[in-house]
Write a protein that holds these residues in place. Sequence first.
Motif, PDB file in Angstrom:
ATOM      1  N   GLU A  52      -1.534 -16.776   8.607  1.00  0.00           N
ATOM      2  CA  GLU A  52      -1.931 -15.480   8.075  1.00  0.00           C
ATOM      3  C   GLU A  52      -3.231 -15.044   8.737  1.00  0.00           C
ATOM      4  N   ALA A  53      -3.366 -13.729   8.907  1.00  0.00           N
ATOM      5  CA  ALA A  53      -4.581 -13.195   9.525  1.00  0.00           C
ATOM      6  C   ALA A  53      -5.771 -13.421   8.607  1.00  0.00           C
ATOM      7  N   SER A  54      -6.912 -13.727   9.207  1.00  0.00           N
ATOM      8  CA  SER A  54      -8.137 -13.881   8.428  1.00  0.00           C
ATOM      9  C   SER A  54      -8.682 -12.497   8.097  1.00  0.00           C
ATOM     10  N   ALA A  55      -9.598 -12.458   7.153  1.00  0.00           N
ATOM     11  CA  ALA A  55     -10.226 -11.186   6.794  1.00  0.00           C
ATOM     12  C   ALA A  55     -10.906 -10.558   8.006  1.00  0.00           C
ATOM     13  N   GLU A  56     -11.526 -11.399   8.819  1.00  0.00           N
ATOM     14  CA  GLU A  56     -12.205 -10.912  10.020  1.00  0.00           C
ATOM     15  C   GLU A  56     -11.205 -10.243  10.971  1.00  0.00           C
ATOM     16  N   GLU A  57     -10.033 -10.858  11.142  1.00  0.00           N
ATOM     17  CA  GLU A  57      -9.003 -10.295  12.024  1.00  0.00           C
ATOM     18  C   GLU A  57      -8.450  -8.986  11.465  1.00  0.00           C
ATOM     19  N   ILE A  58      -8.258  -8.938  10.149  1.00  0.00           N
ATOM     20  CA  ILE A  58      -7.741  -7.719   9.518  1.00  0.00           C
ATOM     21  C   ILE A  58      -8.727  -6.574   9.693  1.00  0.00           C
ATOM     22  N   LEU A  59     -10.016  -6.838   9.473  1.00  0.00           N
ATOM     23  CA  LEU A  59     -11.027  -5.789   9.628  1.00  0.00           C
ATOM     24  C   LEU A  59     -11.154  -5.349  11.083  1.00  0.00           C
ATOM     25  N   ALA A  60     -11.038  -6.293  12.026  1.00  0.00           N
ATOM     26  CA  ALA A  60     -11.103  -5.937  13.444  1.00  0.00           C
ATOM     27  C   ALA A  60      -9.919  -5.047  13.811  1.00  0.00           C
ATOM     28  N   GLU A  61      -8.738  -5.366  13.300  1.00  0.00           N
ATOM     29  CA  GLU A  61      -7.557  -4.542  13.567  1.00  0.00           C
ATOM     30  C   GLU A  61      -7.740  -3.142  12.973  1.00  0.00           C
ATOM     31  N   ARG A  62      -8.286  -3.070  11.762  1.00  0.00           N
ATOM     32  CA  ARG A  62      -8.538  -1.776  11.131  1.00  0.00           C
ATOM     33  C   ARG A  62      -9.483  -0.937  11.986  1.00  0.00           C
ATOM     34  N   ASP A  63     -10.565  -1.564  12.472  1.00  0.00           N
ATOM     35  CA  ASP A  63     -11.534  -0.838  13.291  1.00  0.00           C
ATOM     36  C   ASP A  63     -10.910  -0.348  14.595  1.00  0.00           C
ATOM     37  N   GLU A  64     -10.057  -1.182  15.204  1.00  0.00           N
ATOM     38  CA  GLU A  64      -9.383  -0.779  16.445  1.00  0.00           C
ATOM     39  C   GLU A  64      -8.456   0.407  16.197  1.00  0.00           C
ATOM     40  N   ARG A  65      -7.731   0.370  15.090  1.00  0.00           N
ATOM     41  CA  ARG A  65      -6.810   1.467  14.761  1.00  0.00           C
ATOM     42  C   ARG A  65      -7.594   2.760  14.497  1.00  0.00           C
ATOM     43  N   LYS A  66      -8.685   2.663  13.766  1.00  0.00           N
ATOM     44  CA  LYS A  66      -9.517   3.843  13.501  1.00  0.00           C
ATOM     45  C   LYS A  66     -10.057   4.431  14.797  1.00  0.00           C
ATOM     46  N   ALA A  67     -10.540   3.561  15.686  1.00  0.00           N
ATOM     47  CA  ALA A  67     -11.098   4.018  16.966  1.00  0.00           C
ATOM     48  C   ALA A  67     -10.032   4.708  17.813  1.00  0.00           C
ATOM     49  N   ALA A  68      -8.781   4.304  17.642  1.00  0.00           N
ATOM     50  CA  ALA A  68      -7.678   4.904  18.402  1.00  0.00           C
ATOM     51  C   ALA A  68      -7.120   6.149  17.717  1.00  0.00           C
ATOM     52  N   GLY A  69      -7.726   6.539  16.575  1.00  0.00           N
ATOM     53  CA  GLY A  69      -7.271   7.725  15.858  1.00  0.00           C
ATOM     54  C   GLY A  69      -6.006   7.490  15.049  1.00  0.00           C
ATOM     55  N   LEU A  70      -5.700   6.232  14.757  1.00  0.00           N
ATOM     56  CA  LEU A  70      -4.518   5.886  13.960  1.00  0.00           C
ATOM     57  C   LEU A  70      -4.937   5.600  12.526  1.00  0.00           C
ATOM     58  N   PRO A  71      -3.979   5.602  11.600  1.00  0.00           N
ATOM     59  CA  PRO A  71      -4.329   5.218  10.225  1.00  0.00           C
ATOM     60  C   PRO A  71      -4.921   3.811  10.216  1.00  0.00           C
ATOM     61  N   ALA A  72      -5.839   3.550   9.299  1.00  0.00           N
ATOM     62  CA  ALA A  72      -6.524   2.261   9.249  1.00  0.00           C
ATOM     63  C   ALA A  72      -5.554   1.098   9.081  1.00  0.00           C
ATOM     64  N   PHE A  73      -4.494   1.302   8.291  1.00  0.00           N
ATOM     65  CA  PHE A  73      -3.510   0.262   8.082  1.00  0.00           C
ATOM     66  C   PHE A  73      -2.125   0.869   8.197  1.00  0.00           C
ATOM     67  N   SER A  74      -1.161   0.045   8.573  1.00  0.00           N
ATOM     68  CA  SER A  74       0.207   0.498   8.748  1.00  0.00           C
ATOM     69  C   SER A  74       1.146  -0.569   8.226  1.00  0.00           C
ATOM     70  N   ASP A  75       2.321  -0.163   7.714  1.00  0.00           N
ATOM     71  CA  ASP A  75       3.284  -1.142   7.233  1.00  0.00           C
ATOM     72  C   ASP A  75       4.173  -1.652   8.366  1.00  0.00           C
TER      73      ASP A  75
END
Length: 141
Positions: A113-136
């Motif tokens: 399972e992804a760590s909290a650090e990995e989840i937050l890094a993915e969220r930041d990358e998605r935000k920077a790319a103009g995508l929703p913070a999280f996706s299903d």
Amino acid sequence: MTVKISAQLTRDRKEFNGLDRLHDELVEQPRGVRYAVVAYEVKRVTDEVAEGVEIPTIRLSHIEPVDGVHADRVRDILAERYKDRTGKSLDGDPTLFDSVVPAGEDGERQVPEASAEEILAERDERKAAGLPAFSDGDGAA
């Protein structure tokens, strides 16, 4: 104490650079820890008169990458030697980007399972790319 490392395997020593065969893989998949067996020799010892110390510089003279069972063995040796030297353990939860993840009981490789650090890094990358913070995963937010 300090030991410097010189890692350049020049053209005349090219045959001893086993990493060359991984060039494309390293470019395409730069993340993750990989393992190798290395040989080294002392290139020079420098007297640092002002500090009153001698500083050796070692040169990597041969490197061969390993994977699969060989990587497991090298990782175990590395952890054992680290613990002998420092008293600390290298044991920890593997991350999504570890190149070797222990197999489950069924022999299949398990993705942790992804760590909290990995989840937050993915969220930041998605935000920077103009995508929703999280996706299903199906493109919907």
